[in-house]
Design a protein around this motif. Sequence first.
Motif, PDB file in Angstrom:
ATOM      1  N   ASP A  97       0.834  -1.211   0.000  1.00  0.00           N
ATOM      2  CA  ASP A  97       0.000   0.000   0.000  1.00  0.00           C
ATOM      3  C   ASP A  97       0.868   1.261   0.000  1.00  0.00           C
ATOM      4  N   LYS A  98       1.881   1.268   0.861  1.00  0.00           N
ATOM      5  CA  LYS A  98       2.783   2.414   0.914  1.00  0.00           C
ATOM      6  C   LYS A  98       3.582   2.532  -0.381  1.00  0.00           C
ATOM      7  N   GLU A 145       1.663   4.234  -3.044  1.00  0.00           N
ATOM      8  CA  GLU A 145       1.562   5.680  -2.841  1.00  0.00           C
ATOM      9  C   GLU A 145       2.720   6.423  -3.492  1.00  0.00           C
TER      10      GLU A 145
END
Length: 197
Positions: free
Chosen positions: A50-51, A54
């Motif tokens: 998820d990071k 980003e």
Amino acid sequence: TDYFGVRLGASGTTRYGMEVKIVDPDPTTNEGEVYIKGPNVMKGYYKDPDKTAEVLSKDGWFKSGDLGYIDKDGYLFLKGRSKNVIIGSNGKNIYPEEIESVINENNNVLESLVYESEKKLIARIHFNYEELDREFGIQNVKESEARKKVDELLNEILVTVNKRVSTFSRINKIVEQPEPFEKTPTKKIKRYLLNSY
């Protein structure tokens, strides 16, 4: 003007093996988010998809979070961080870092922070108090006289800065910040603490 491959105000040009592109550029200024690709760019966060999503596009471009543009000769100019941009009443981007760099040119200023409050641009300034005392002798005068000198200096800085920035980036008010700003481990001012100042 170029001197030995350096251009005033530019961050430089890309190095061998690196690619830089501007994503979603503004049609009038060509400014947009700077994306970078190359062997020196991170591959992602360890076990954190998820990071990673980003900061990395699906095709491997690093989303720097910086806003800037590339001129016709390939020089990259950085304007500020995308998360710090203030949208002016006319819809134009205001880059606090650009205004802060003008404020920080004053010998009496150690650091500054520009932000928006109630649709007005405010600057907080932390002075170099040793320099202030050397220049004005503020420790040897009454508090009211010292306050008057500091207020005069704040007003002088306001006028000087507003002459040098674009009309839509003019500061409405400058406030003295008596204590140093709280910093991150990398010595950057914690902008998200604005409400506590």
